[in-house]
Design an enzyme around this catalytic site. Sequence first.
Site, mmCIF file in Angstrom:
data_model
loop_
_atom_site.group_PDB
_atom_site.id
_atom_site.type_symbol
_atom_site.label_atom_id
_atom_site.label_comp_id
_atom_site.label_asym_id
_atom_site.label_seq_id
_atom_site.Cartn_x
_atom_site.Cartn_y
_atom_site.Cartn_z
ATOM 1 N N ARG A 168 -5.955 -3.792 23.898
ATOM 2 C CA ARG A 168 -5.671 -2.376 24.164
ATOM 3 C C ARG A 168 -5.288 -2.026 25.599
ATOM 4 O O ARG A 168 -4.596 -1.030 25.829
ATOM 5 C CB ARG A 168 -6.890 -1.532 23.790
ATOM 6 C CG ARG A 168 -7.207 -1.539 22.310
ATOM 7 C CD ARG A 168 -8.290 -0.523 22.007
ATOM 8 N NE ARG A 168 -8.585 -0.442 20.587
ATOM 9 C CZ ARG A 168 -9.444 0.421 20.064
ATOM 10 N NH1 ARG A 168 -10.092 1.266 20.838
ATOM 11 N NH2 ARG A 168 -9.658 0.440 18.766
ATOM 12 N N ASP A 241 -10.069 3.810 25.291
ATOM 13 C CA ASP A 241 -9.031 2.836 25.644
ATOM 14 C C ASP A 241 -7.861 2.819 24.658
ATOM 15 O O ASP A 241 -6.987 1.955 24.739
ATOM 16 C CB ASP A 241 -9.640 1.428 25.797
ATOM 17 C CG ASP A 241 -10.314 0.970 24.529
ATOM 18 O OD1 ASP A 241 -10.248 1.682 23.509
ATOM 19 O OD2 ASP A 241 -10.916 -0.123 24.551
ATOM 20 N N ASP A 242 -7.845 3.773 23.715
ATOM 21 C CA ASP A 242 -6.671 3.892 22.837
ATOM 22 C C ASP A 242 -6.009 5.256 23.066
ATOM 23 O O ASP A 242 -5.469 5.870 22.156
ATOM 24 C CB ASP A 242 -7.040 3.689 21.351
ATOM 25 C CG ASP A 242 -8.236 4.531 20.917
ATOM 26 O OD1 ASP A 242 -8.755 5.305 21.752
ATOM 27 O OD2 ASP A 242 -8.647 4.408 19.748
ATOM 28 N N ASP A 329 -20.353 11.474 23.203
ATOM 29 C CA ASP A 329 -19.544 12.696 23.321
ATOM 30 C C ASP A 329 -20.290 13.913 22.756
ATOM 31 O O ASP A 329 -20.205 15.019 23.285
ATOM 32 C CB ASP A 329 -18.159 12.537 22.650
ATOM 33 C CG ASP A 329 -18.225 11.976 21.239
ATOM 34 O OD1 ASP A 329 -19.333 11.622 20.786
ATOM 35 O OD2 ASP A 329 -17.171 11.880 20.584
ATOM 36 N N HIS A 353 -6.986 10.097 17.387
ATOM 37 C CA HIS A 353 -6.320 9.654 16.155
ATOM 38 C C HIS A 353 -6.953 10.293 14.927
ATOM 39 O O HIS A 353 -6.728 9.877 13.807
ATOM 40 C CB HIS A 353 -6.263 8.131 16.066
ATOM 41 C CG HIS A 353 -7.561 7.442 16.334
ATOM 42 N ND1 HIS A 353 -8.640 7.541 15.513
ATOM 43 C CD2 HIS A 353 -7.941 6.649 17.357
ATOM 44 C CE1 HIS A 353 -9.635 6.829 15.995
ATOM 45 N NE2 HIS A 353 -9.241 6.286 17.136
#
Length: 418
Positions: A168, A241-242, A329, A353
């Site tokens: 990634r 990291d995406d 989060d 996503h």
Amino acid sequence: MRMSVKKAVQLSVIITALYITTVHFFSKQTILSSDARPGLDRGERSWDKTKETPGRSTGRKDRVIQSIMQLERNKSIGYGNQERVGLNIERNFISDSAFIDNKKDRIDFQRNKELSLQQPKDEVKTEVRNTVLPVNLTLFESNTNFRNTQLSDIFIGMKTTERYHRERLDILLQTWVKQAKEETFIFTDEEDDEYELKAYGHLIVSNCSARHSRQALCCKMAAMYDMYLESNKRWFCHVDDDNYLNVVQLVKLLNKYKHTDDIYLGRTSLNHPIEATDRNTPDMKKVKFWFATGGAGFCLSKALALKMKTYAGGGTFKSVCNRIRLPDDVTVGFISEVLLDTQLTQVMLFNSHLQSLWNIPRDQLTKQVTLSYGDRVKHKNIIKILDGHFSNEEDPTRLLSLHCMIFPDEDICKRKRL
Ligand code: UDP
Ligand code: MN
């Protein structure tokens, strides 16, 4: 003879008791009448040479003064149920100077302070009027005088794990991280010399385990938060990291807000507030709140981040994660909305996503602050760029093509499409 020894002992006991009471009474009087003030807080105010009260080692008297101050502050801040009273409360005190975040502001602040002490001469009055702080305003209140937020005012923390370095990181390092190499810190779980170099020396090897567990993710967030505090920057932003981060759009977004206000920016992934059990309450109270999903990225202003110290500083973040048994989060949302009464400001320009990325119109792609990708074979969720700089084979996530659509002059975009 025997009687007189007994009397002497009794007398000496009485004298000693009287002496102790008198000394105690007077020392208390002196302490309470002293000029009580908080000690310096490392990394925030220690630079401030203009302060009338230099840092000094804490003697017994100072400690008593500080604990009195702490109790007072504790009352006025009104954090009823913090997990750890004591050291961290001290850190909740936010001085005006805590908001001075770089050398230039520091020099301006010092100059303004010096100027405001002098009576300006008539002929220079108009010239200095704009720079001198109004007498009855603190720097905090007059923060409209602050310069615009720049990329260098932002701390960007990214979570990754060893098995994702190769898979990634490359694409991010070649694109947006390259534009924000000074600002971005990548938190991982194993040493990796190759990626330490590729990450411009900003690969942070945490002591956290390489698992997708609540504890491991909270551990990385805790490390990230502590490093942010050290950085003294105006904004704390987090990404996975995406995530592709459009640094220009990020700066633009943050300039709409003041880092001196309590601001929590991000995007929810649910269409209802999450419900959690606050295990720190005797009746296991249920709490409902919104949170910004970590996969879309979120930002906290310095004012809010500093207030979070009690719950997030020095590793305490992990215990708050345990307190509600929910991921990192969600815990940020709990601290902000429930414990600090700062509601999430929903910004639809953050995209994880979990959104339908393929459905975002091409002309809107360049305006987003973050974009992600879902690469599960059966549930591909990738932005749609049909005539990008790179083919689908070369650039399956389409993030390289996105980057070149936004920044066509970047080196990586100069080569012709194969
Ligand atoms: N992650 C991690 N340790 C792990 C797995 C994932 O730190 O063992 C990080 C990962 O690098 C990413 C974030 O957690 O930044 C979210 O992981 P992922 O994208 O795989 O899952 P998602 O929650 O988005 O489905
Ligand atoms: Mn993800």
